[in-house]
Enzyme design. Structure first.
Site, PDB file in Angstrom:
ATOM      1  N   LEU A 230       0.840  -1.185   0.000  1.00  0.00           N
ATOM      2  CA  LEU A 230       0.000   0.000   0.000  1.00  0.00           C
ATOM      3  C   LEU A 230       0.885   1.248   0.000  1.00  0.00           C
ATOM      4  CD1 LEU A 230      -2.536  -1.102   2.780  1.00  0.00           C
ATOM      5  CD2 LEU A 230      -2.782  -1.376   0.304  1.00  0.00           C
ATOM      6  N   GLU A 231       0.933   1.947  -1.122  1.00  0.00           N
ATOM      7  CA  GLU A 231       1.627   3.235  -1.174  1.00  0.00           C
ATOM      8  C   GLU A 231       0.558   4.311  -1.143  1.00  0.00           C
ATOM      9  OE1 GLU A 231       3.775   6.317  -4.047  1.00  0.00           O
ATOM     10  OE2 GLU A 231       4.179   4.222  -4.554  1.00  0.00           O
TER      11      GLU A 231
END
Length: 463
Positions: A230-231
Protein backbone atom coordinates in the site's frame (compact mmCIF):
# COMPACT_ATOMS: atom_id res chain seq x y z
CA UNK A 1 -23.33 -1.95 -20.05
CA UNK A 2 -21.72 0.39 -17.53
CA UNK A 3 -19.13 2.84 -18.80
CA UNK A 4 -16.51 5.15 -17.35
CA UNK A 5 -15.64 8.56 -18.74
CA UNK A 6 -12.33 10.36 -18.54
CA UNK A 7 -13.02 14.09 -18.32
CA UNK A 8 -9.99 16.04 -19.49
CA UNK A 9 -9.05 18.85 -17.09
CA UNK A 10 -7.87 20.86 -20.08
CA UNK A 11 -11.32 21.76 -21.37
CA UNK A 12 -13.85 19.57 -19.55
CA UNK A 13 -14.43 17.38 -22.59
CA UNK A 14 -14.83 13.60 -22.51
CA UNK A 15 -11.42 12.46 -23.73
CA UNK A 16 -11.86 8.71 -23.25
CA UNK A 17 -14.90 6.54 -22.66
CA UNK A 18 -14.57 2.87 -21.86
CA UNK A 19 -16.95 0.05 -21.02
CA UNK A 20 -16.42 -1.48 -17.60
CA UNK A 21 -15.59 -5.17 -17.60
CA UNK A 22 -18.57 -7.49 -17.40
CA UNK A 23 -18.47 -10.31 -14.82
CA UNK A 24 -17.65 -12.87 -17.51
CA UNK A 25 -14.74 -10.74 -18.76
CA UNK A 26 -13.31 -10.63 -15.24
CA UNK A 27 -13.76 -14.39 -14.88
CA UNK A 28 -12.06 -15.02 -18.23
CA UNK A 29 -9.15 -12.70 -17.40
CA UNK A 30 -8.46 -14.32 -14.03
CA UNK A 31 -8.68 -17.84 -15.41
CA UNK A 32 -6.38 -16.89 -18.27
CA UNK A 33 -3.90 -15.29 -15.86
CA UNK A 34 -3.69 -18.40 -13.70
CA UNK A 35 -3.14 -20.67 -16.69
CA UNK A 36 -0.60 -18.36 -18.32
CA UNK A 37 1.38 -17.94 -15.12
CA UNK A 38 1.89 -21.68 -14.74
CA UNK A 39 3.77 -21.68 -18.03
CA UNK A 40 5.42 -18.28 -17.62
CA UNK A 41 7.08 -19.29 -14.36
CA UNK A 42 8.97 -21.98 -16.29
CA UNK A 43 10.70 -19.45 -18.54
CA UNK A 44 14.29 -18.40 -17.97
CA UNK A 45 15.27 -14.99 -16.66
CA UNK A 46 16.99 -14.34 -19.99
CA UNK A 47 13.69 -14.87 -21.82
CA UNK A 48 11.84 -12.61 -19.42
CA UNK A 49 14.50 -9.93 -19.70
CA UNK A 50 14.39 -9.91 -23.50
CA UNK A 51 10.62 -9.47 -23.51
CA UNK A 52 10.56 -6.79 -20.81
CA UNK A 53 13.33 -4.80 -22.48
CA UNK A 54 11.45 -4.91 -25.76
CA UNK A 55 8.33 -3.66 -23.97
CA UNK A 56 10.37 -0.72 -22.67
CA UNK A 57 11.53 -0.14 -26.25
CA UNK A 58 7.88 0.20 -27.31
CA UNK A 59 7.31 2.90 -24.72
CA UNK A 60 10.41 4.81 -25.77
CA UNK A 61 9.47 4.57 -29.45
CA UNK A 62 6.05 6.06 -28.68
CA UNK A 63 7.01 8.48 -25.88
CA UNK A 64 5.79 11.64 -27.62
CA UNK A 65 2.39 10.18 -28.48
CA UNK A 66 2.04 8.71 -24.99
CA UNK A 67 3.00 12.07 -23.53
CA UNK A 68 0.26 13.85 -25.45
CA UNK A 69 -2.29 11.27 -24.28
CA UNK A 70 -1.13 11.78 -20.73
CA UNK A 71 -1.45 15.56 -20.96
CA UNK A 72 -5.04 15.25 -22.14
CA UNK A 73 -5.93 12.65 -19.52
CA UNK A 74 -4.58 14.36 -16.40
CA UNK A 75 -3.37 17.84 -17.32
CA UNK A 76 0.41 17.83 -16.90
CA UNK A 77 2.10 20.24 -19.34
CA UNK A 78 3.17 18.65 -22.62
CA UNK A 79 6.72 19.89 -22.11
CA UNK A 80 7.07 17.33 -19.29
CA UNK A 81 4.83 14.34 -19.99
CA UNK A 82 7.00 12.42 -22.45
CA UNK A 83 9.80 12.55 -19.90
CA UNK A 84 7.77 10.34 -17.58
CA UNK A 85 8.57 7.61 -20.12
CA UNK A 86 12.03 8.69 -21.24
CA UNK A 87 13.41 9.30 -17.76
CA UNK A 88 11.73 7.78 -14.73
CA UNK A 89 9.86 4.91 -16.41
CA UNK A 90 12.86 3.80 -18.42
CA UNK A 91 15.23 4.15 -15.48
CA UNK A 92 13.08 2.13 -13.11
CA UNK A 93 12.15 -0.57 -15.61
CA UNK A 94 15.70 -1.14 -16.81
CA UNK A 95 17.10 -1.16 -13.30
CA UNK A 96 14.59 -3.69 -11.99
CA UNK A 97 15.23 -5.87 -15.04
CA UNK A 98 19.00 -5.67 -14.56
CA UNK A 99 18.98 -6.69 -10.89
CA UNK A 100 16.51 -9.56 -11.29
CA UNK A 101 19.17 -12.30 -11.51
CA UNK A 102 20.69 -11.20 -8.22
CA UNK A 103 17.39 -10.44 -6.48
CA UNK A 104 15.80 -13.74 -7.51
CA UNK A 105 18.84 -15.98 -7.03
CA UNK A 106 18.65 -18.89 -4.62
CA UNK A 107 19.62 -18.01 -1.07
CA UNK A 108 22.47 -20.25 -0.04
CA UNK A 109 22.94 -21.38 3.56
CA UNK A 110 25.93 -22.92 5.31
CA UNK A 111 26.89 -26.38 4.11
CA UNK A 112 26.21 -29.50 6.17
CA UNK A 113 27.75 -32.80 5.09
CA UNK A 114 25.19 -35.07 3.44
CA UNK A 115 22.66 -32.32 2.73
CA UNK A 116 21.88 -29.75 0.07
CA UNK A 117 19.90 -26.82 1.45
CA UNK A 118 18.82 -23.54 -0.08
CA UNK A 119 15.91 -21.11 -0.28
CA UNK A 120 14.30 -20.45 -3.64
CA UNK A 121 12.23 -17.36 -4.47
CA UNK A 122 9.04 -18.66 -6.05
CA UNK A 123 6.64 -16.36 -7.90
CA UNK A 124 3.41 -15.68 -6.05
CA UNK A 125 1.06 -16.31 -8.97
CA UNK A 126 -1.27 -13.52 -10.08
CA UNK A 127 -0.46 -9.94 -9.03
CA UNK A 128 -3.26 -7.37 -9.11
CA UNK A 129 -1.90 -3.86 -9.65
CA UNK A 130 -4.20 -0.91 -8.88
CA UNK A 131 -2.53 2.23 -10.20
CA UNK A 132 -3.26 5.99 -9.82
CA UNK A 133 -3.54 8.81 -12.32
CA UNK A 134 -0.99 11.34 -11.06
CA UNK A 135 2.14 9.50 -12.25
CA UNK A 136 0.42 6.65 -14.06
CA UNK A 137 3.51 5.07 -15.59
CA UNK A 138 6.00 5.78 -12.82
CA UNK A 139 3.80 4.24 -10.14
CA UNK A 140 2.68 1.20 -12.11
CA UNK A 141 6.10 0.26 -13.48
CA UNK A 142 7.33 -0.22 -9.91
CA UNK A 143 5.19 -3.36 -9.71
CA UNK A 144 4.35 -4.44 -13.26
CA UNK A 145 7.87 -5.04 -14.59
CA UNK A 146 9.35 -6.75 -11.49
CA UNK A 147 6.22 -8.88 -11.06
CA UNK A 148 6.59 -10.23 -14.59
CA UNK A 149 10.36 -10.62 -14.20
CA UNK A 150 9.73 -12.68 -11.07
CA UNK A 151 7.51 -15.10 -12.99
CA UNK A 152 4.10 -13.77 -12.03
CA UNK A 153 1.12 -12.87 -14.17
CA UNK A 154 -0.23 -9.33 -13.83
CA UNK A 155 -3.73 -7.90 -14.00
CA UNK A 156 -3.63 -4.09 -14.10
CA UNK A 157 -6.48 -1.80 -13.13
CA UNK A 158 -5.65 1.80 -13.92
CA UNK A 159 -7.40 4.88 -12.60
CA UNK A 160 -10.52 6.10 -14.38
CA UNK A 161 -8.60 9.26 -15.26
CA UNK A 162 -5.85 7.40 -17.13
CA UNK A 163 -7.28 4.25 -18.76
CA UNK A 164 -5.11 4.60 -21.86
CA UNK A 165 -2.06 3.85 -19.73
CA UNK A 166 -3.29 0.30 -19.10
CA UNK A 167 -3.93 -0.13 -22.80
CA UNK A 168 -0.43 1.11 -23.62
CA UNK A 169 1.04 -1.60 -21.39
CA UNK A 170 -0.98 -4.21 -23.28
CA UNK A 171 0.28 -2.85 -26.60
CA UNK A 172 3.87 -2.84 -25.34
CA UNK A 173 3.77 -6.43 -24.15
CA UNK A 174 2.08 -7.57 -27.36
CA UNK A 175 4.87 -5.82 -29.30
CA UNK A 176 7.41 -7.58 -27.09
CA UNK A 177 5.91 -11.04 -27.62
CA UNK A 178 4.80 -11.69 -24.05
CA UNK A 179 2.65 -14.86 -23.98
CA UNK A 180 -1.06 -14.14 -23.92
CA UNK A 181 -2.51 -13.90 -20.42
CA UNK A 182 0.69 -13.02 -18.58
CA UNK A 183 -0.31 -9.36 -18.68
CA UNK A 184 -3.92 -8.17 -18.86
CA UNK A 185 -5.85 -5.07 -17.87
CA UNK A 186 -9.41 -4.53 -16.73
CA UNK A 187 -11.45 -1.34 -16.52
CA UNK A 188 -13.26 -1.65 -13.19
CA UNK A 189 -15.18 0.44 -10.67
CA UNK A 190 -14.45 0.40 -6.92
CA UNK A 191 -16.93 -2.38 -6.17
CA UNK A 192 -15.47 -4.55 -8.90
CA UNK A 193 -11.95 -3.96 -7.58
CA UNK A 194 -13.02 -5.23 -4.16
CA UNK A 195 -14.51 -8.36 -5.74
CA UNK A 196 -11.31 -9.06 -7.65
CA UNK A 197 -9.20 -8.68 -4.50
CA UNK A 198 -11.24 -11.29 -2.61
CA UNK A 199 -11.07 -13.74 -5.53
CA UNK A 200 -8.88 -16.69 -4.55
CA UNK A 201 -6.95 -16.46 -7.82
CA UNK A 202 -5.36 -13.17 -6.78
CA UNK A 203 -2.14 -13.74 -4.84
CA UNK A 204 -0.93 -10.19 -4.19
CA UNK A 205 -2.31 -6.65 -4.46
CA UNK A 206 -0.11 -3.64 -5.27
CA UNK A 207 -2.10 -0.49 -4.58
CA UNK A 208 -1.10 3.15 -4.95
CA UNK A 209 -3.60 5.81 -3.94
CA UNK A 210 -5.22 7.64 -1.07
CA UNK A 211 -5.33 6.62 2.57
CA UNK A 212 -9.09 6.13 2.19
CA UNK A 213 -8.49 3.85 -0.79
CA UNK A 214 -5.83 1.99 1.16
CA UNK A 215 -8.31 1.27 3.95
CA UNK A 216 -10.77 -0.13 1.39
CA UNK A 217 -8.10 -2.35 -0.14
CA UNK A 218 -6.95 -3.50 3.29
CA UNK A 219 -10.52 -4.38 4.25
CA UNK A 220 -10.86 -6.55 1.16
CA UNK A 221 -7.45 -8.16 1.69
CA UNK A 222 -8.37 -9.03 5.26
CA UNK A 223 -10.91 -11.52 3.99
CA UNK A 224 -8.01 -13.60 2.61
CA UNK A 225 -4.61 -14.83 3.76
CA UNK A 226 -2.71 -12.66 1.32
CA UNK A 227 -0.86 -9.39 1.72
CA UNK A 228 -0.73 -6.21 -0.26
CA UNK A 229 1.62 -3.33 -0.81
CA UNK A 230 0.00 0.00 0.00
CA UNK A 231 1.63 3.24 -1.17
CA UNK A 232 -0.62 5.95 0.20
CA UNK A 233 -0.50 9.67 0.92
CA UNK A 234 2.15 12.06 2.12
CA UNK A 235 2.68 15.45 3.68
CA UNK A 236 6.35 15.53 2.93
CA UNK A 237 8.54 18.03 4.78
CA UNK A 238 11.81 19.77 4.00
CA UNK A 239 14.22 21.31 6.48
CA UNK A 240 16.55 24.10 5.32
CA UNK A 241 19.46 24.58 7.72
CA UNK A 242 21.39 27.81 8.08
CA UNK A 243 24.38 26.27 6.26
CA UNK A 244 22.37 25.30 3.16
CA UNK A 245 23.13 26.51 -0.34
CA UNK A 246 20.02 28.71 -0.45
CA UNK A 247 19.85 29.18 -4.20
CA UNK A 248 20.04 25.44 -4.80
CA UNK A 249 17.54 24.68 -2.04
CA UNK A 250 15.05 27.24 -3.34
CA UNK A 251 15.28 26.08 -6.96
CA UNK A 252 14.72 22.44 -6.03
CA UNK A 253 12.08 23.00 -3.37
CA UNK A 254 9.98 25.23 -5.61
CA UNK A 255 10.08 22.49 -8.23
CA UNK A 256 9.40 19.84 -5.58
CA UNK A 257 6.38 21.79 -4.38
CA UNK A 258 4.77 22.70 -7.70
CA UNK A 259 5.76 20.14 -10.33
CA UNK A 260 2.71 18.26 -11.60
CA UNK A 261 0.63 20.99 -9.92
CA UNK A 262 1.70 19.60 -6.56
CA UNK A 263 -0.12 16.33 -7.29
CA UNK A 264 2.61 14.03 -6.06
CA UNK A 265 2.55 11.74 -3.04
CA UNK A 266 6.19 12.68 -2.39
CA UNK A 267 5.90 16.36 -3.34
CA UNK A 268 6.96 19.00 -0.84
CA UNK A 269 3.98 20.30 1.17
CA UNK A 270 5.67 21.90 4.20
CA UNK A 271 9.04 23.57 4.68
CA UNK A 272 10.89 24.43 7.89
CA UNK A 273 13.65 27.01 7.54
CA UNK A 274 16.24 28.05 10.12
CA UNK A 275 15.43 31.53 11.38
CA UNK A 276 18.82 32.90 10.32
CA UNK A 277 18.00 32.39 6.62
CA UNK A 278 14.21 32.35 6.78
CA UNK A 279 13.49 35.85 5.44
CA UNK A 280 15.80 35.48 2.46
CA UNK A 281 14.50 32.01 1.72
CA UNK A 282 10.85 33.11 1.76
CA UNK A 283 11.50 36.18 -0.40
CA UNK A 284 13.36 34.24 -3.08
CA UNK A 285 11.04 31.23 -2.92
CA UNK A 286 7.98 33.40 -3.56
CA UNK A 287 9.77 35.28 -6.34
CA UNK A 288 10.61 32.07 -8.18
CA UNK A 289 7.06 30.79 -7.73
CA UNK A 290 5.73 33.87 -9.50
CA UNK A 291 7.68 32.93 -12.65
CA UNK A 292 5.44 29.94 -13.39
CA UNK A 293 3.07 30.06 -16.35
CA UNK A 294 -0.36 28.59 -15.63
CA UNK A 295 -2.39 27.66 -18.65
CA UNK A 296 -3.30 25.21 -21.40
CA UNK A 297 -0.93 22.27 -20.89
CA UNK A 298 -0.83 21.49 -24.61
CA UNK A 299 1.13 24.74 -25.09
CA UNK A 300 4.87 24.18 -24.79
CA UNK A 301 5.31 27.44 -22.86
CA UNK A 302 3.05 26.29 -20.01
CA UNK A 303 4.89 25.23 -16.87
CA UNK A 304 1.87 24.70 -14.60
CA UNK A 305 -1.16 22.84 -15.90
CA UNK A 306 -4.63 22.45 -14.41
CA UNK A 307 -5.27 20.20 -11.46
CA UNK A 308 -6.93 16.91 -12.28
CA UNK A 309 -10.45 18.16 -11.54
CA UNK A 310 -12.29 21.21 -10.22
CA UNK A 311 -13.07 19.52 -6.91
CA UNK A 312 -9.35 19.12 -6.21
CA UNK A 313 -8.77 22.84 -6.78
CA UNK A 314 -11.72 23.70 -4.54
CA UNK A 315 -10.31 21.49 -1.77
CA UNK A 316 -6.97 23.27 -1.96
CA UNK A 317 -8.64 26.68 -1.89
CA UNK A 318 -10.62 25.62 1.18
CA UNK A 319 -7.40 24.74 2.99
CA UNK A 320 -5.88 28.09 2.01
CA UNK A 321 -8.95 30.02 3.16
CA UNK A 322 -9.04 28.18 6.48
CA UNK A 323 -5.35 28.89 7.08
CA UNK A 324 -5.76 32.60 6.28
CA UNK A 325 -8.73 32.80 8.67
CA UNK A 326 -6.42 31.36 11.35
CA UNK A 327 -3.67 33.92 10.75
CA UNK A 328 -1.69 32.67 7.77
CA UNK A 329 -0.47 35.05 5.08
CA UNK A 330 -0.66 34.21 1.37
CA UNK A 331 2.34 35.54 -0.56
CA UNK A 332 1.13 34.85 -4.10
CA UNK A 333 -1.59 36.99 -5.70
CA UNK A 334 -3.67 34.64 -7.89
CA UNK A 335 -4.32 37.56 -10.24
CA UNK A 336 -0.73 37.14 -11.42
CA UNK A 337 -2.00 33.95 -13.06
CA UNK A 338 -4.89 34.96 -15.35
CA UNK A 339 -5.82 31.32 -16.04
CA UNK A 340 -6.64 30.87 -12.35
CA UNK A 341 -10.43 30.79 -12.23
CA UNK A 342 -12.75 29.50 -9.54
CA UNK A 343 -15.04 26.76 -10.77
CA UNK A 344 -12.27 25.32 -12.95
CA UNK A 345 -9.26 23.06 -12.28
CA UNK A 346 -6.86 25.88 -13.22
CA UNK A 347 -5.26 26.83 -9.92
CA UNK A 348 -2.45 29.28 -9.15
CA UNK A 349 0.45 28.18 -6.92
CA UNK A 350 0.37 29.47 -3.37
CA UNK A 351 2.98 30.04 -0.66
CA UNK A 352 1.75 30.47 2.90
CA UNK A 353 3.67 31.90 5.86
CA UNK A 354 2.66 32.57 9.47
CA UNK A 355 1.42 28.99 9.48
CA UNK A 356 1.43 26.42 12.30
CA UNK A 357 0.40 22.86 12.97
CA UNK A 358 -3.06 23.84 14.15
CA UNK A 359 -3.84 24.46 10.49
CA UNK A 360 -4.97 21.66 8.19
CA UNK A 361 -2.72 22.97 5.45
CA UNK A 362 0.28 21.89 7.55
CA UNK A 363 -1.07 18.53 8.66
CA UNK A 364 -3.53 17.18 6.07
CA UNK A 365 -2.45 16.18 2.57
CA UNK A 366 -3.24 18.98 0.13
CA UNK A 367 -2.11 17.37 -3.15
CA UNK A 368 -2.02 20.74 -4.86
CA UNK A 369 0.44 23.56 -5.69
CA UNK A 370 0.32 24.86 -2.12
CA UNK A 371 3.13 24.95 0.43
CA UNK A 372 3.46 26.32 3.96
CA UNK A 373 6.76 27.65 5.31
CA UNK A 374 7.67 27.96 9.00
CA UNK A 375 10.81 29.31 10.73
CA UNK A 376 12.60 27.09 13.27
CA UNK A 377 15.30 27.85 15.81
CA UNK A 378 17.11 24.52 15.92
CA UNK A 379 17.55 21.04 14.48
CA UNK A 380 15.54 19.70 17.40
CA UNK A 381 12.55 21.88 16.58
CA UNK A 382 12.73 20.90 12.92
CA UNK A 383 12.83 17.20 13.83
CA UNK A 384 9.81 17.58 16.12
CA UNK A 385 7.79 19.36 13.45
CA UNK A 386 8.75 16.97 10.67
CA UNK A 387 7.64 14.04 12.83
CA UNK A 388 4.40 15.76 13.84
CA UNK A 389 2.46 14.10 11.03
CA UNK A 390 0.30 11.08 10.34
CA UNK A 391 2.40 10.52 7.22
CA UNK A 392 5.95 9.43 6.57
CA UNK A 393 6.84 8.91 2.92
CA UNK A 394 9.84 11.15 2.26
CA UNK A 395 11.58 14.02 4.01
CA UNK A 396 14.55 16.13 2.96
CA UNK A 397 17.28 18.20 4.56
CA UNK A 398 19.18 21.00 2.88
CA UNK A 399 22.62 21.43 4.36
CA UNK A 400 26.35 21.30 3.63
CA UNK A 401 26.97 19.06 6.65
CA UNK A 402 26.54 15.39 5.77
CA UNK A 403 27.18 14.24 9.33
CA UNK A 404 24.35 16.46 10.57
CA UNK A 405 22.15 15.15 7.76
CA UNK A 406 22.80 11.57 8.82
CA UNK A 407 22.25 12.28 12.52
CA UNK A 408 18.99 14.16 11.89
CA UNK A 409 17.83 11.55 9.38
CA UNK A 410 18.15 8.85 12.02
CA UNK A 411 15.51 10.70 14.06
CA UNK A 412 13.00 11.53 11.32
CA UNK A 413 10.12 9.10 10.82
CA UNK A 414 10.10 8.59 7.07
CA UNK A 415 10.52 5.97 4.36
CA UNK A 416 13.15 7.93 2.41
CA UNK A 417 15.50 10.58 3.75
CA UNK A 418 17.03 12.97 1.22
CA UNK A 419 19.91 15.40 1.50
CA UNK A 420 19.90 18.28 -1.00
CA UNK A 421 17.28 16.71 -3.26
CA UNK A 422 13.59 15.82 -3.09
CA UNK A 423 10.64 14.38 -5.01
CA UNK A 424 12.66 11.62 -6.68
CA UNK A 425 12.75 7.82 -6.58
CA UNK A 426 16.10 6.08 -6.91
CA UNK A 427 15.25 2.57 -8.17
CA UNK A 428 18.28 1.14 -6.35
CA UNK A 429 16.70 2.14 -3.03
CA UNK A 430 13.62 0.73 -1.35
CA UNK A 431 10.50 2.83 -1.94
CA UNK A 432 8.46 2.59 1.23
CA UNK A 433 6.49 4.61 3.75
CA UNK A 434 5.70 4.60 7.44
CA UNK A 435 2.59 5.52 9.43
CA UNK A 436 -0.35 6.41 7.13
CA UNK A 437 1.90 6.58 4.10
CA UNK A 438 1.44 2.86 3.77
CA UNK A 439 3.31 -0.39 4.09
CA UNK A 440 5.40 -2.67 1.97
CA UNK A 441 8.12 -1.83 -0.51
CA UNK A 442 8.73 -1.49 -4.22
CA UNK A 443 11.96 -1.01 -6.21
CA UNK A 444 15.45 -2.18 -5.26
CA UNK A 445 16.34 -5.81 -4.58
CA UNK A 446 14.08 -5.57 -1.53
CA UNK A 447 11.12 -4.86 -3.81
CA UNK A 448 11.35 -8.35 -5.28
CA UNK A 449 10.73 -9.92 -1.88
CA UNK A 450 7.06 -8.93 -1.84
CA UNK A 451 6.54 -10.42 -5.31
CA UNK A 452 7.92 -13.83 -4.41
CA UNK A 453 7.56 -16.33 -1.59
CA UNK A 454 10.42 -18.26 -0.02
CA UNK A 455 10.46 -22.01 -0.66
CA UNK A 456 12.97 -24.05 1.29
CA UNK A 457 14.75 -27.05 -0.23
CA UNK A 458 16.11 -29.52 2.35
CA UNK A 459 17.64 -32.46 0.52
CA UNK A 460 19.35 -35.37 2.24
CA UNK A 461 21.91 -36.96 -0.02
CA UNK A 462 22.30 -40.74 0.39
CA UNK A 463 25.88 -41.82 0.92
Amino acid sequence: MATQKTISPIDGSVYVERTLAEPQEVETALAKAVAAQKEWRKTSLDEREAICRKAVEYFLNNADEIGLELTWQMGRPIRYTANEIRKGFQERANYMISIAPKALADVEVEEIAGFKRFIRRDPLGVVFVVAPWNYPYLTSVNSVIPAIMAGNAVVLKHAQQTPLCAERYAAAFEYAGLPEGVFQYLHLNHEQVARVIVDTRIDYVAFTGSVEGGHAVQKAINERFIIGGLELGGKDPAYVRADADLADAIENLVDGSFFNSGQSCCGIERIYVHKDVYDQFVTDFAALTRTYTLGDPTNTGTTLGPMVRTAAAEFAQKQINEAISQGATALIDPELFPAHQSGTPYFAPQVLVNVNHNMNVMTEETFAPVVGIMPVESDEEAIRLMNDSQYGLTASIWTSDIEAALAIGEQVETGTWFMNRCDYLDPALAWTGVKNSGRGCTLSTVGYEALTRPKSFHLKINA
